[in-house]
Motif scaffolding. Structure first.
Motif, PDB file in Angstrom:
ATOM      1  N   TRP A 169      -5.365   0.396  18.634  1.00  0.00           N
ATOM      2  CA  TRP A 169      -5.072  -0.992  18.326  1.00  0.00           C
ATOM      3  C   TRP A 169      -3.988  -1.509  19.260  1.00  0.00           C
ATOM      4  CZ3 TRP A 169      -4.059   0.246  12.488  1.00  0.00           C
ATOM      5  CH2 TRP A 169      -5.279   0.603  11.886  1.00  0.00           C
ATOM      6  N   ALA A 170      -4.050  -2.792  19.539  1.00  0.00           N
ATOM      7  CA  ALA A 170      -2.979  -3.446  20.287  1.00  0.00           C
ATOM      8  C   ALA A 170      -1.717  -3.431  19.426  1.00  0.00           C
ATOM      9  CB  ALA A 170      -3.394  -4.878  20.624  1.00  0.00           C
ATOM     10  N   GLU A 171      -0.623  -3.813  20.021  1.00  0.00           N
ATOM     11  CA  GLU A 171       0.667  -3.667  19.343  1.00  0.00           C
ATOM     12  C   GLU A 171       0.755  -4.430  18.022  1.00  0.00           C
ATOM     13  OE1 GLU A 171       4.226  -6.595  20.825  1.00  0.00           O
ATOM     14  OE2 GLU A 171       3.309  -5.330  22.335  1.00  0.00           O
ATOM     15  N   GLU A 172       0.314  -5.670  17.965  1.00  0.00           N
ATOM     16  CA  GLU A 172       0.477  -6.452  16.730  1.00  0.00           C
ATOM     17  C   GLU A 172      -0.299  -5.865  15.547  1.00  0.00           C
ATOM     18  OE1 GLU A 172       2.833  -8.646  16.304  1.00  0.00           O
ATOM     19  OE2 GLU A 172       3.371  -8.528  18.424  1.00  0.00           O
ATOM     20  N   PRO A 173      -1.592  -5.523  15.716  1.00  0.00           N
ATOM     21  CA  PRO A 173      -2.292  -4.889  14.592  1.00  0.00           C
ATOM     22  C   PRO A 173      -1.672  -3.553  14.174  1.00  0.00           C
ATOM     23  CG  PRO A 173      -3.868  -5.683  16.196  1.00  0.00           C
ATOM     24  CD  PRO A 173      -2.506  -5.824  16.814  1.00  0.00           C
ATOM     25  N   LEU A 174      -1.157  -2.797  15.133  1.00  0.00           N
ATOM     26  CA  LEU A 174      -0.549  -1.512  14.799  1.00  0.00           C
ATOM     27  C   LEU A 174       0.754  -1.702  14.030  1.00  0.00           C
ATOM     28  CD1 LEU A 174      -0.796   1.513  14.902  1.00  0.00           C
ATOM     29  CD2 LEU A 174       0.063   1.468  17.249  1.00  0.00           C
ATOM     30  N   VAL A 175       1.573  -2.648  14.443  1.00  0.00           N
ATOM     31  CA  VAL A 175       2.806  -2.954  13.703  1.00  0.00           C
ATOM     32  C   VAL A 175       2.453  -3.461  12.307  1.00  0.00           C
ATOM     33  CG1 VAL A 175       4.829  -4.490  13.590  1.00  0.00           C
ATOM     34  CG2 VAL A 175       4.231  -3.365  15.747  1.00  0.00           C
ATOM     35  N   ALA A 176       1.446  -4.311  12.194  1.00  0.00           N
ATOM     36  CA  ALA A 176       1.022  -4.833  10.890  1.00  0.00           C
ATOM     37  C   ALA A 176       0.536  -3.704   9.987  1.00  0.00           C
ATOM     38  CB  ALA A 176      -0.069  -5.889  11.070  1.00  0.00           C
ATOM     39  N   TYR A 177      -0.178  -2.745  10.551  1.00  0.00           N
ATOM     40  CA  TYR A 177      -0.655  -1.598   9.769  1.00  0.00           C
ATOM     41  C   TYR A 177       0.529  -0.790   9.234  1.00  0.00           C
ATOM     42  CZ  TYR A 177      -2.830   2.868   8.639  1.00  0.00           C
ATOM     43  OH  TYR A 177      -3.228   4.008   8.004  1.00  0.00           O
ATOM     44  N   LEU A 178       1.490  -0.495  10.098  1.00  0.00           N
ATOM     45  CA  LEU A 178       2.676   0.251   9.649  1.00  0.00           C
ATOM     46  C   LEU A 178       3.382  -0.498   8.529  1.00  0.00           C
ATOM     47  CD1 LEU A 178       4.006   1.394  13.136  1.00  0.00           C
ATOM     48  CD2 LEU A 178       3.032   2.874  11.359  1.00  0.00           C
ATOM     49  N   ALA A 234       2.050  -2.673   6.427  1.00  0.00           N
ATOM     50  CA  ALA A 234       1.206  -2.624   5.231  1.00  0.00           C
ATOM     51  C   ALA A 234       1.292  -1.274   4.528  1.00  0.00           C
ATOM     52  CB  ALA A 234      -0.246  -2.932   5.599  1.00  0.00           C
ATOM     53  N   MET A 235       1.555  -0.213   5.292  1.00  0.00           N
ATOM     54  CA  MET A 235       1.692   1.121   4.712  1.00  0.00           C
ATOM     55  C   MET A 235       3.082   1.358   4.126  1.00  0.00           C
ATOM     56  SD  MET A 235      -1.231   2.524   4.912  1.00  0.00           S
ATOM     57  CE  MET A 235      -0.820   4.199   4.516  1.00  0.00           C
ATOM     58  N   MET A 285       0.808  -1.195   0.000  1.00  0.00           N
ATOM     59  CA  MET A 285       0.000   0.000   0.000  1.00  0.00           C
ATOM     60  C   MET A 285       0.855   1.265   0.000  1.00  0.00           C
ATOM     61  SD  MET A 285      -3.177   0.636   2.491  1.00  0.00           S
ATOM     62  CE  MET A 285      -4.259   1.981   2.235  1.00  0.00           C
ATOM     63  N   GLY A 286       2.162   1.122   0.287  1.00  0.00           N
ATOM     64  CA  GLY A 286       3.056   2.271   0.294  1.00  0.00           C
ATOM     65  C   GLY A 286       3.265   2.823  -1.105  1.00  0.00           C
ATOM     66  N   PHE A 287       4.005   3.894  -1.195  1.00  0.00           N
ATOM     67  CA  PHE A 287       4.287   4.536  -2.466  1.00  0.00           C
ATOM     68  C   PHE A 287       5.577   3.983  -3.033  1.00  0.00           C
ATOM     69  CE2 PHE A 287       1.701   7.462  -0.058  1.00  0.00           C
ATOM     70  CZ  PHE A 287       0.759   7.870  -0.990  1.00  0.00           C
ATOM     71  N   GLN A 288       5.543   3.541  -4.277  1.00  0.00           N
ATOM     72  CA  GLN A 288       6.730   2.954  -4.897  1.00  0.00           C
ATOM     73  C   GLN A 288       7.828   4.007  -5.001  1.00  0.00           C
ATOM     74  OE1 GLN A 288       5.478   1.135  -8.571  1.00  0.00           O
ATOM     75  NE2 GLN A 288       5.329  -0.834  -7.547  1.00  0.00           N
ATOM     76  N   GLY A 289       9.041   3.572  -4.735  1.00  0.00           N
ATOM     77  CA  GLY A 289      10.189   4.450  -4.843  1.00  0.00           C
ATOM     78  C   GLY A 289      10.487   5.264  -3.600  1.00  0.00           C
ATOM     79  N   PHE A 290       9.604   5.228  -2.624  1.00  0.00           N
ATOM     80  CA  PHE A 290       9.834   5.979  -1.394  1.00  0.00           C
ATOM     81  C   PHE A 290      10.115   5.024  -0.251  1.00  0.00           C
ATOM     82  CE2 PHE A 290       7.375   9.009  -3.844  1.00  0.00           C
ATOM     83  CZ  PHE A 290       8.005  10.213  -3.564  1.00  0.00           C
ATOM     84  N   ARG A 291      10.958   5.475   0.666  1.00  0.00           N
ATOM     85  CA  ARG A 291      11.210   4.735   1.889  1.00  0.00           C
ATOM     86  C   ARG A 291      10.591   5.542   3.024  1.00  0.00           C
ATOM     87  NH1 ARG A 291      17.155   3.546   2.702  1.00  0.00           N
ATOM     88  NH2 ARG A 291      16.271   2.045   4.138  1.00  0.00           N
ATOM     89  N   PHE A 292       9.856   4.862   3.899  1.00  0.00           N
ATOM     90  CA  PHE A 292       9.150   5.560   4.962  1.00  0.00           C
ATOM     91  C   PHE A 292       9.688   5.171   6.337  1.00  0.00           C
ATOM     92  CE2 PHE A 292       6.066   5.510   1.525  1.00  0.00           C
ATOM     93  CZ  PHE A 292       5.700   6.837   1.483  1.00  0.00           C
ATOM     94  N   ILE A 293       9.863   6.209   7.155  1.00  0.00           N
ATOM     95  CA  ILE A 293      10.182   6.055   8.568  1.00  0.00           C
ATOM     96  C   ILE A 293       9.163   6.897   9.317  1.00  0.00           C
ATOM     97  CG2 ILE A 293      11.859   6.477  10.389  1.00  0.00           C
ATOM     98  CD1 ILE A 293      14.049   6.201   8.255  1.00  0.00           C
ATOM     99  N   ASP A 294       8.419   6.281  10.213  1.00  0.00           N
ATOM    100  CA  ASP A 294       7.446   7.018  11.015  1.00  0.00           C
ATOM    101  C   ASP A 294       8.156   7.475  12.289  1.00  0.00           C
ATOM    102  OD1 ASP A 294       5.354   7.938  12.630  1.00  0.00           O
ATOM    103  OD2 ASP A 294       3.941   6.530  11.724  1.00  0.00           O
ATOM    104  N   ALA A 295       8.301   8.766  12.434  1.00  0.00           N
ATOM    105  CA  ALA A 295       9.068   9.323  13.541  1.00  0.00           C
ATOM    106  C   ALA A 295       8.245   9.567  14.796  1.00  0.00           C
ATOM    107  CB  ALA A 295       9.729  10.633  13.097  1.00  0.00           C
ATOM    108  N   HIS A 296       6.968   9.159  14.789  1.00  0.00           N
ATOM    109  CA  HIS A 296       6.160   9.428  15.974  1.00  0.00           C
ATOM    110  C   HIS A 296       5.089   8.349  16.143  1.00  0.00           C
ATOM    111  CE1 HIS A 296       4.127  12.710  18.604  1.00  0.00           C
ATOM    112  NE2 HIS A 296       3.907  11.502  19.090  1.00  0.00           N
ATOM    113  N   THR A 297       5.472   7.265  16.794  1.00  0.00           N
ATOM    114  CA  THR A 297       4.504   6.235  17.162  1.00  0.00           C
ATOM    115  C   THR A 297       4.639   5.955  18.652  1.00  0.00           C
ATOM    116  OG1 THR A 297       5.973   4.351  16.721  1.00  0.00           O
ATOM    117  CG2 THR A 297       4.630   5.141  14.876  1.00  0.00           C
ATOM    118  N   HIS A 298       3.539   5.621  19.264  1.00  0.00           N
ATOM    119  CA  HIS A 298       3.557   5.253  20.680  1.00  0.00           C
ATOM    120  C   HIS A 298       3.108   3.810  20.816  1.00  0.00           C
ATOM    121  CE1 HIS A 298       4.292   9.227  22.344  1.00  0.00           C
ATOM    122  NE2 HIS A 298       3.458   9.707  21.423  1.00  0.00           N
ATOM    123  N   PHE A 299       3.872   3.058  21.563  1.00  0.00           N
ATOM    124  CA  PHE A 299       3.521   1.687  21.915  1.00  0.00           C
ATOM    125  C   PHE A 299       3.678   1.556  23.414  1.00  0.00           C
ATOM    126  CE2 PHE A 299       4.485   1.257  17.471  1.00  0.00           C
ATOM    127  CZ  PHE A 299       3.624   0.264  17.030  1.00  0.00           C
TER     128      PHE A 299
END
Length: 105
Positions: free
Chosen positions: A43-52, A54-55, A1-15
């Motif tokens: 979401w609990a940790e596993e669904p949230l990690v899976a979402y990230l 998938a993105m 689901m991410g954008f081709q050619g881009f690398r993503f780092i999410d700098a603000h997640t809370h677990f």
């Protein structure tokens, strides 16, 4: 689901450990009319990690915070275990100025 050619780092997640996550969500829900935002993902940790994943998020900063003294050490131990299970997480541990053993934390 991410954008081709881009690398993503999410700098603000809370677990957090599940009981603490639930307490945080309750806090924000109880003040929904006073807050400027609502918690979008409860979401609990596993669904949230899976979402990230998938993105197309390759790495994410896992941010903790201690809102009262002497909870930092347990949170940081939990985070160390979390990072062992999710090596794409960049851990940012917690420290509270009121912790009894700041050097030990």
């Amino acid at each position: 689901m991410g954008f081709q050619g881009f690398r993503f780092i999410d700098a603000h997640t809370h677990f957090f450990p599940r009981p603490m996550f639930e307490a945080i969500w309750r806090y924000f829900h109880s003040r929904a009319d006073q807050e400027l935002f609502e918690v979008a993902f409860q979401w609990a940790e596993e669904p949230l990690v899976a979402y990230l994943d998938a993105m197309g998020v390759e790495r994410f900063f896992a941010l903790l915070y201690s809102h009262k003294p002497n909870m930092s050490l347990d949170l940081n131990r939990w985070l160390a275990d979390f990072v062992r299970r999710h090596p794409q997480a960049v851990p940012f541990g917690a420290l509270h100025a009121g912790d009894d053993d700041i050097a030990g934390v």
